[in-house]
Design a protein around this motif. Structure first.
Motif, PDB file in Angstrom:
ATOM      1  N   ALA A  86      -2.032   6.975   8.095  1.00 27.36           N
ATOM      2  CA  ALA A  86      -2.986   8.027   8.488  1.00 27.36           C
ATOM      3  C   ALA A  86      -4.012   7.471   9.463  1.00 27.36           C
ATOM      4  CB  ALA A  86      -3.690   8.583   7.252  1.00 27.36           C
ATOM      5  N   THR A  87      -4.511   8.356  10.317  1.00 30.01           N
ATOM      6  CA  THR A  87      -5.593   7.973  11.218  1.00 30.01           C
ATOM      7  C   THR A  87      -6.813   8.836  10.951  1.00 30.01           C
ATOM      8  OG1 THR A  87      -6.329   7.875  13.522  1.00 30.01           O
ATOM      9  CG2 THR A  87      -4.599   9.476  13.052  1.00 30.01           C
ATOM     10  N   ASN A  88      -7.980   8.209  11.038  1.00 29.09           N
ATOM     11  CA  ASN A  88      -9.248   8.938  10.892  1.00 29.09           C
ATOM     12  C   ASN A  88      -9.792   9.323  12.275  1.00 29.09           C
ATOM     13  OD1 ASN A  88     -11.736   9.786   9.474  1.00 29.09           O
ATOM     14  ND2 ASN A  88     -12.651   8.018  10.469  1.00 29.09           N
ATOM     15  N   THR A  89      -8.938   9.315  13.284  1.00 32.32           N
ATOM     16  CA  THR A  89      -9.430   9.643  14.623  1.00 32.32           C
ATOM     17  C   THR A  89     -10.171  10.977  14.628  1.00 32.32           C
ATOM     18  OG1 THR A  89      -8.865   9.904  16.944  1.00 32.32           O
ATOM     19  CG2 THR A  89      -7.263  10.772  15.385  1.00 32.32           C
ATOM     20  N   SER A  90     -11.225  11.043  15.456  1.00 33.96           N
ATOM     21  CA  SER A  90     -11.969  12.294  15.532  1.00 33.96           C
ATOM     22  C   SER A  90     -11.599  13.073  16.784  1.00 33.96           C
ATOM     23  CB  SER A  90     -13.471  12.013  15.534  1.00 33.96           C
ATOM     24  OG  SER A  90     -13.787  11.108  16.561  1.00 33.96           O
ATOM     25  N   CYS A 133       0.847  -1.201   0.000  1.00 34.92           N
ATOM     26  CA  CYS A 133       0.000   0.000   0.000  1.00 34.92           C
ATOM     27  C   CYS A 133       0.883   1.252   0.000  1.00 34.92           C
ATOM     28  CB  CYS A 133      -0.884   0.044   1.247  1.00 34.92           C
ATOM     29  SG  CYS A 133      -2.280  -1.080   1.164  1.00 34.92           S
ATOM     30  N   ASP A 134       0.383   2.316  -0.623  1.00 35.41           N
ATOM     31  CA  ASP A 134       1.107   3.596  -0.613  1.00 35.41           C
ATOM     32  C   ASP A 134       0.577   4.516   0.486  1.00 35.41           C
ATOM     33  OD1 ASP A 134       2.505   2.961  -3.117  1.00 35.41           O
ATOM     34  OD2 ASP A 134       0.464   3.018  -3.925  1.00 35.41           O
ATOM     35  N   LEU A 135      -0.690   4.272   0.848  1.00 34.07           N
ATOM     36  CA  LEU A 135      -1.326   5.056   1.913  1.00 34.07           C
ATOM     37  C   LEU A 135      -2.197   4.093   2.706  1.00 34.07           C
ATOM     38  CD1 LEU A 135      -2.244   7.823   3.198  1.00 34.07           C
ATOM     39  CD2 LEU A 135      -4.067   7.858   1.482  1.00 34.07           C
ATOM     40  N   VAL A 136      -2.076   4.136   4.031  1.00 32.72           N
ATOM     41  CA  VAL A 136      -2.907   3.275   4.892  1.00 32.72           C
ATOM     42  C   VAL A 136      -3.659   4.176   5.864  1.00 32.72           C
ATOM     43  CG1 VAL A 136      -2.910   1.426   6.606  1.00 32.72           C
ATOM     44  CG2 VAL A 136      -1.258   1.354   4.738  1.00 32.72           C
ATOM     45  N   ILE A 137      -4.995   4.029   5.891  1.00 34.47           N
ATOM     46  CA  ILE A 137      -5.832   4.865   6.775  1.00 34.47           C
ATOM     47  C   ILE A 137      -6.529   3.963   7.778  1.00 34.47           C
ATOM     48  CG2 ILE A 137      -7.729   6.546   6.862  1.00 34.47           C
ATOM     49  CD1 ILE A 137      -7.332   6.836   3.761  1.00 34.47           C
ATOM     50  N   GLU A 138      -6.329   4.258   9.052  1.00 32.15           N
ATOM     51  CA  GLU A 138      -7.032   3.438  10.044  1.00 32.15           C
ATOM     52  C   GLU A 138      -8.348   4.099  10.445  1.00 32.15           C
ATOM     53  OE1 GLU A 138      -7.924   3.582  13.379  1.00 32.15           O
ATOM     54  OE2 GLU A 138      -7.205   5.617  13.715  1.00 32.15           O
ATOM     55  N   ALA A 139      -9.394   3.262  10.528  1.00 33.18           N
ATOM     56  CA  ALA A 139     -10.712   3.740  10.980  1.00 33.18           C
ATOM     57  C   ALA A 139     -11.288   2.666  11.902  1.00 33.18           C
ATOM     58  CB  ALA A 139     -11.626   3.994   9.783  1.00 33.18           C
ATOM     59  N   ILE A 140     -10.436   2.187  12.834  1.00 32.97           N
ATOM     60  CA  ILE A 140     -10.895   1.154  13.766  1.00 32.97           C
ATOM     61  C   ILE A 140     -11.497   1.846  14.999  1.00 32.97           C
ATOM     62  CG2 ILE A 140      -9.136  -0.465  12.905  1.00 32.97           C
ATOM     63  CD1 ILE A 140      -7.702  -0.138  15.665  1.00 32.97           C
ATOM     64  N   THR A 141     -11.861   1.054  15.982  1.00 31.19           N
ATOM     65  CA  THR A 141     -12.465   1.595  17.203  1.00 31.19           C
ATOM     66  C   THR A 141     -11.628   2.738  17.774  1.00 31.19           C
ATOM     67  OG1 THR A 141     -13.114  -0.661  17.620  1.00 31.19           O
ATOM     68  CG2 THR A 141     -13.338   0.837  19.471  1.00 31.19           C
ATOM     69  N   GLU A 142     -12.339   3.745  18.314  1.00 33.28           N
ATOM     70  CA  GLU A 142     -11.666   4.934  18.856  1.00 33.28           C
ATOM     71  C   GLU A 142     -11.062   4.610  20.230  1.00 33.28           C
ATOM     72  OE1 GLU A 142     -10.880   7.322  17.080  1.00 33.28           O
ATOM     73  OE2 GLU A 142     -11.336   9.298  17.876  1.00 33.28           O
ATOM     74  N   GLY A 200      -3.110  12.947  10.027  1.00 34.25           N
ATOM     75  CA  GLY A 200      -4.513  12.691  10.347  1.00 34.25           C
ATOM     76  C   GLY A 200      -5.324  12.974   9.099  1.00 34.25           C
ATOM     77  N   LEU A 201      -6.234  12.063   8.760  1.00 36.65           N
ATOM     78  CA  LEU A 201      -7.188  12.300   7.662  1.00 36.65           C
ATOM     79  C   LEU A 201      -8.565  12.074   8.249  1.00 36.65           C
ATOM     80  CD1 LEU A 201      -5.486  10.504   4.594  1.00 36.65           C
ATOM     81  CD2 LEU A 201      -5.546  12.958   5.100  1.00 36.65           C
ATOM     82  N   HIS A 202      -9.223  13.158   8.651  1.00 39.53           N
ATOM     83  CA  HIS A 202     -10.492  13.035   9.380  1.00 39.53           C
ATOM     84  C   HIS A 202     -11.672  13.261   8.436  1.00 39.53           C
ATOM     85  CE1 HIS A 202     -13.399  14.511  12.687  1.00 39.53           C
ATOM     86  NE2 HIS A 202     -13.541  13.220  12.476  1.00 39.53           N
ATOM     87  N   PHE A 203     -12.390  12.157   8.174  1.00 38.06           N
ATOM     88  CA  PHE A 203     -13.584  12.187   7.324  1.00 38.06           C
ATOM     89  C   PHE A 203     -14.818  12.408   8.204  1.00 38.06           C
ATOM     90  CE2 PHE A 203     -10.541   9.893   4.796  1.00 38.06           C
ATOM     91  CZ  PHE A 203     -10.887  10.135   3.474  1.00 38.06           C
TER      92      PHE A 203
END
Ligand code: CAA
Length: 294
Positions: free
Chosen positions: A115-119, A83-92, A138-141
């Motif tokens: 990257a993390t999608n942490t809020s 992977c070139d970019l890995v984004i985690e969106a697991i449990t907070e 951080g990449l927050h969607f």
């Protein structure tokens, strides 16, 4: 930096949406869950959304098939190696995220950006647990990720310029409006939105108006698509409380403190839409406001 393969960790509420928008933008996507049942559920949601898009004439069947074909579900971290970019969106949960990164960091190629999608958690705590804190953003969607136009691109004290640029380029290719935020708990949106939602609960506790009247007021008076209680139920009362607790711990300011009504509703299992009851009851044809009676 050129990205061709994107890894998404977690196929839940946010992860499945992120995987879908990345595949729609033409990236090859690998999506991981902890067990087959959760993975099937996440992929099923994507297939349902793609089906709706075709039904409504927003997408050709052949394009929907191509998007679906670009998403590979897995239970195995080894599939993230290229992977070139890995984004985690697991449990907070910080500990779970750290455990995951420690395992994945040694597998994913050294040039990749993580990257993390942490809020609500500080991004640096995750970045520092890897061997590449410079290549961590951080990449927050926002929920639903398929619809909400915003992406917060979060820079920590260690994020290097190239990784930050990669975050922006990725978001722009997804068609998102990208904003640059520093790694301060809550970033931009939750720093403003969470106190607003908590204040709606306090307004209700103080008897300013009923749940549906406060919602109606903010929809018609401020042109919000949802009133604050509908939004609380949509985000999840458990999620909102957890974000508020983290922000309160960080800033020690009353505006981030979870009001008693929220705490009690979460204790009772009233999580909002996902549990069938929150500030509204979702068991009938349309949601009905319920007095929490607390
Ligand atoms: N996944 C994919 N598409 C979805 C969707 C979902 N979960 N929910 C709705 N949509 C699509 C629908 O398919 C529809 O598309 P078409 O018009 O092309 O058919 C479109 O969105 C509008 O949906 P609806 O007509 O069903 O309903 P709506 O007009 O009321 O819009 C909404 C729904 C987009 C959710 C809108 O109510 C809204 O914007 N609400 C506010 C959401 C919000 O504030 N989100 C941020 C939460 S905070 C957060 O996420 C940060 C955090 O860290 C907690």
């Amino acid at each position: 930096m050129e990205i061709s393969k994107v890894g998404v960790l977690g196929a839940g509420l946010m992860g499945h949406g992120i995987a879908q928008v990345a595949a729609q933008a033409g990236y090859d996507v690998v999506l991981r869950e902890v067990d087959q049942a959760r993975l099937d559920k996440g992929i099923g949601r994507i297939e349902k959304q793609l089906g709706r898009a075709v039904e409504k004439g927003r997408m050709e069947q052949s394009d929907a098939d191509a998007v679906r074909g670009r998403i590979n579900g897995t239970l195995d971290y080894a599939d993230y190696a290229d992977c070139d970019l890995v984004i985690e969106a697991i449990t907070e949960n910080l500990q779970q995220k750290l455990d995951m990164w420690r395992e994945l960091d040694g597998i994913v190629n050294d040039g990749a950006v993580l990257a993390t999608n942490t809020s609500s958690l500080s991004v640096i705590d995750q970045a520092a647990a890897t061997r590449r804190p410079g290549r961590f953003v951080g990449l927050h969607f926002f929920n639903p990720a398929q619809v909400m136009p915003l992406l917060e691109v979060v820079q920590t004290v260690t994020t290097d310029e190239e990784s930050l640029k990669t975050g922006f380029e990725f978001g722009e290719r997804l068609g998102k409006t990208c904003v640059h935020a520093k790694d301060k708990t809550g970033f931009i949106v939750n720093r403003l939105l969470v106190p607003y939602m908590l204040d709606a609960i306090r307004a209700y506790e103080e008897g300013v108006g009923s749940i549906d009247q406060i919602d109606a007021a903010m929809k018609a008076g401020a042109n919000h698509p949802m009133g604050p209680f509908t939004l609380l139920d949509f985000v999840g009362l458990d999620t909102t409380k957890s974000i508020a607790d983290i922000m309160f711990d960080e800033y020690r300011e009353r505006r981030f403190a979870a009001p008693p009504t929220l705490r009690k509703m979460v204790a009772a299992g009233f999580y909002g839409q996902k549990s069938g009851r929150g500030f509204y009851d979702y068991s009938g044809d349309k949601p009905v406001a319920v007095d929490p009676g607390l």
